[in-house]
Design an enzyme around this catalytic site. Sequence first.
Site, PDB file in Angstrom:
ATOM      1  N   TYR A 207       9.119  -3.098   0.634  1.00  0.00           N
ATOM      2  CA  TYR A 207       8.245  -3.733   1.671  1.00  0.00           C
ATOM      3  C   TYR A 207       9.401  -4.689   2.451  1.00  0.00           C
ATOM      4  O   TYR A 207       9.126  -5.214   3.387  1.00  0.00           O
ATOM      5  CB  TYR A 207       7.211  -4.888   1.187  1.00  0.00           C
ATOM      6  CG  TYR A 207       5.896  -4.243   0.334  1.00  0.00           C
ATOM      7  CD1 TYR A 207       6.033  -2.910   0.471  1.00  0.00           C
ATOM      8  CD2 TYR A 207       4.862  -5.057   0.232  1.00  0.00           C
ATOM      9  CE1 TYR A 207       4.628  -2.365  -0.027  1.00  0.00           C
ATOM     10  CE2 TYR A 207       3.808  -4.337  -0.251  1.00  0.00           C
ATOM     11  CZ  TYR A 207       3.602  -3.115  -0.398  1.00  0.00           C
ATOM     12  OH  TYR A 207       2.458  -2.590  -1.029  1.00  0.00           O
TER      13      TYR A 207
ATOM     14  N   LYS B  51       8.530   4.490 -11.880  1.00  0.00           N
ATOM     15  CA  LYS B  51       8.246   5.643 -11.820  1.00  0.00           C
ATOM     16  C   LYS B  51       9.771   6.368 -11.897  1.00  0.00           C
ATOM     17  O   LYS B  51      10.388   6.938 -11.165  1.00  0.00           O
ATOM     18  CB  LYS B  51       8.052   5.936 -10.127  1.00  0.00           C
ATOM     19  CG  LYS B  51       7.445   7.613  -9.976  1.00  0.00           C
ATOM     20  CD  LYS B  51       6.125   7.982 -10.349  1.00  0.00           C
ATOM     21  CE  LYS B  51       6.041   9.514 -10.136  1.00  0.00           C
ATOM     22  NZ  LYS B  51       4.991   9.927 -10.765  1.00  0.00           N
TER      23      LYS B  51
ATOM     24  N   ASP C  80       1.687   6.153 -12.408  1.00  0.00           N
ATOM     25  CA  ASP C  80       0.466   6.820 -12.026  1.00  0.00           C
ATOM     26  C   ASP C  80      -0.361   6.867 -13.633  1.00  0.00           C
ATOM     27  O   ASP C  80      -1.719   6.798 -13.446  1.00  0.00           O
ATOM     28  CB  ASP C  80       0.543   8.171 -11.752  1.00  0.00           C
ATOM     29  CG  ASP C  80       1.941   9.040 -12.420  1.00  0.00           C
ATOM     30  OD1 ASP C  80       2.613   8.073 -13.145  1.00  0.00           O
ATOM     31  OD2 ASP C  80       2.301  10.048 -11.990  1.00  0.00           O
TER      32      ASP C  80
ATOM     33  N   ASP D  37       1.330  -4.404  -5.974  1.00  0.00           N
ATOM     34  CA  ASP D  37       0.365  -4.656  -4.852  1.00  0.00           C
ATOM     35  C   ASP D  37      -0.836  -3.881  -5.147  1.00  0.00           C
ATOM     36  O   ASP D  37      -2.014  -4.230  -5.285  1.00  0.00           O
ATOM     37  CB  ASP D  37       0.795  -4.285  -3.511  1.00  0.00           C
ATOM     38  CG  ASP D  37       0.027  -4.532  -2.448  1.00  0.00           C
ATOM     39  OD1 ASP D  37      -0.925  -5.237  -2.647  1.00  0.00           O
ATOM     40  OD2 ASP D  37       0.248  -3.863  -1.182  1.00  0.00           O
TER      41      ASP D  37
ATOM     42  N   ASP E  19      -4.853  -4.863  -7.189  1.00  0.00           N
ATOM     43  CA  ASP E  19      -6.164  -4.547  -6.600  1.00  0.00           C
ATOM     44  C   ASP E  19      -6.888  -3.926  -7.631  1.00  0.00           C
ATOM     45  O   ASP E  19      -8.375  -4.071  -7.889  1.00  0.00           O
ATOM     46  CB  ASP E  19      -6.140  -3.559  -5.223  1.00  0.00           C
ATOM     47  CG  ASP E  19      -6.053  -4.461  -4.016  1.00  0.00           C
ATOM     48  OD1 ASP E  19      -5.544  -5.490  -4.140  1.00  0.00           O
ATOM     49  OD2 ASP E  19      -6.634  -4.053  -2.988  1.00  0.00           O
TER      50      ASP E  19
HETATM   51  C1  IPM Z   1      -1.140  -8.720  -1.052  1.00  0.00           C
HETATM   52  C2  IPM Z   1      -1.534  -8.260   0.303  1.00  0.00           C
HETATM   53  C3  IPM Z   1      -0.258  -8.151   0.859  1.00  0.00           C
HETATM   54  C4  IPM Z   1       0.851  -7.352   0.439  1.00  0.00           C
HETATM   55  C5  IPM Z   1      -0.143  -7.660   2.451  1.00  0.00           C
HETATM   56  C6  IPM Z   1      -1.316  -8.349   3.435  1.00  0.00           C
HETATM   57  C7  IPM Z   1       1.038  -7.649   3.070  1.00  0.00           C
HETATM   58  O1  IPM Z   1      -1.854  -6.723   0.235  1.00  0.00           O
HETATM   59  O2  IPM Z   1      -0.739  -9.793  -1.118  1.00  0.00           O
HETATM   60  O3  IPM Z   1      -1.584  -8.114  -2.308  1.00  0.00           O
HETATM   61  O4  IPM Z   1       0.840  -6.237   0.359  1.00  0.00           O
HETATM   62  O5  IPM Z   1       1.475  -8.182  -0.550  1.00  0.00           O
HETATM   63 MG    MG Z   2      -2.478  -6.261  -1.812  1.00  0.00          MG
END
Ligand code: IPM
Ligand code: MG
Length: 372
Positions: A141, A198, A230, A254, A258
Amino acid sequence: MGRSYNIVSIPGDGIGPEVNGCAVRVLEAVSQKYGFEPKITEYKAGGSAIDAYGVPLPGETLQAAQDSDAVLLGAVGGPRWDMIEAERRPEQAILGLRQGMHLYANLRPAILYKELGDVSPLKKPGNIDLLIVRELTGGIYFGKQGSYKSSEKLFDGTRKGNVAFDTESYSEAEISRILRRGFEFARIRGKKLTVVDKANVLVTSRMWRSLAREISEEFSDVELEFLYVDNCSMQLVARPSTFDVIVTSNMFGDILSDLAGQITGSVGMLPSASMGNPGMPGLFEPIHGSAPDIAGQNKANPIASILSVGLMLKLHLGEKDASDAITAAVRKTLAQGARTPDIALYGDEEEAKKITLVSTVEMTDRIIGNLE
Ligand code: IPM
Ligand code: MG
């Protein structure tokens, strides 16, 4: 006057202002009960800053954040700003804050609250209580990126045309400091650390592994496990209750957070803390995004934002009692059956009878009413 904290509030875009507003209300309510004073000032970042100033992260916002005790952020981004060139996209605000405030450690606890019944989409979730420690200011990133026109061809003669690239790059210093955070948290939690990488493909991952082995000698009380990313995503679904602390790179963290959010019921439940070295200001935000599809409808789940206030109070400002009060009030409110739509989707019929669908604001009112 007693304890007072300088808090910068950045509502952002989409559901950001709605959930952040709820978090601020909870912060004010809990501060009155626990005798400290949050001095809250609001700043713009993300799409709303692009509209007002033409840039996603105005200098005055970053300056205020750097000078604060802590930042409370909603969420940024939305389709309105999707066509803007890369450097001015709303997401640059978050990345810029993380970089400008040196917030290299991102803590994302994922807990399946018993009060949510069988809201997890997993059939047998077990007891999920894990912490993802995500490296936040390095890796792909923040690596070199660009695009160029290539004169090369694919094997069958097709011209490659334009090429775009991003770079994963990590230094020993960056990896070591985040691994250490992982080990330290594991030591005070369940004494197990999973390093996710990985390493079968990436040379950066192999560096993570060898540094983890080295550092683990200082933490002989912590069990060390390695998983490929993975495989880890599969194991998080197959055996979520066996994880304690996961430490990983920026992009893997990231993605996995989620996933961890959803197996605990909803990504709308997960708070996060972004921190630098001790004594530096931290940033606290829900892990979810700006959800433009439901923005302005008073139906977003404010709990991730509210629990982010809890993390700020506990991990950063030393207000543990106030933080515990927030968690208890959230759990009580859930136990009483209040549900925003995202956490009312699952559950059997018996479960469904006991729940009341509430709005963003109503959920917050109830949580504040349950603060002890
Ligand atoms: C998170 C979000 C951010 C990230 C985005 C909005 C840049 O997805 O905080 O997880 O990827 O870190
Ligand atoms: Mg995110």
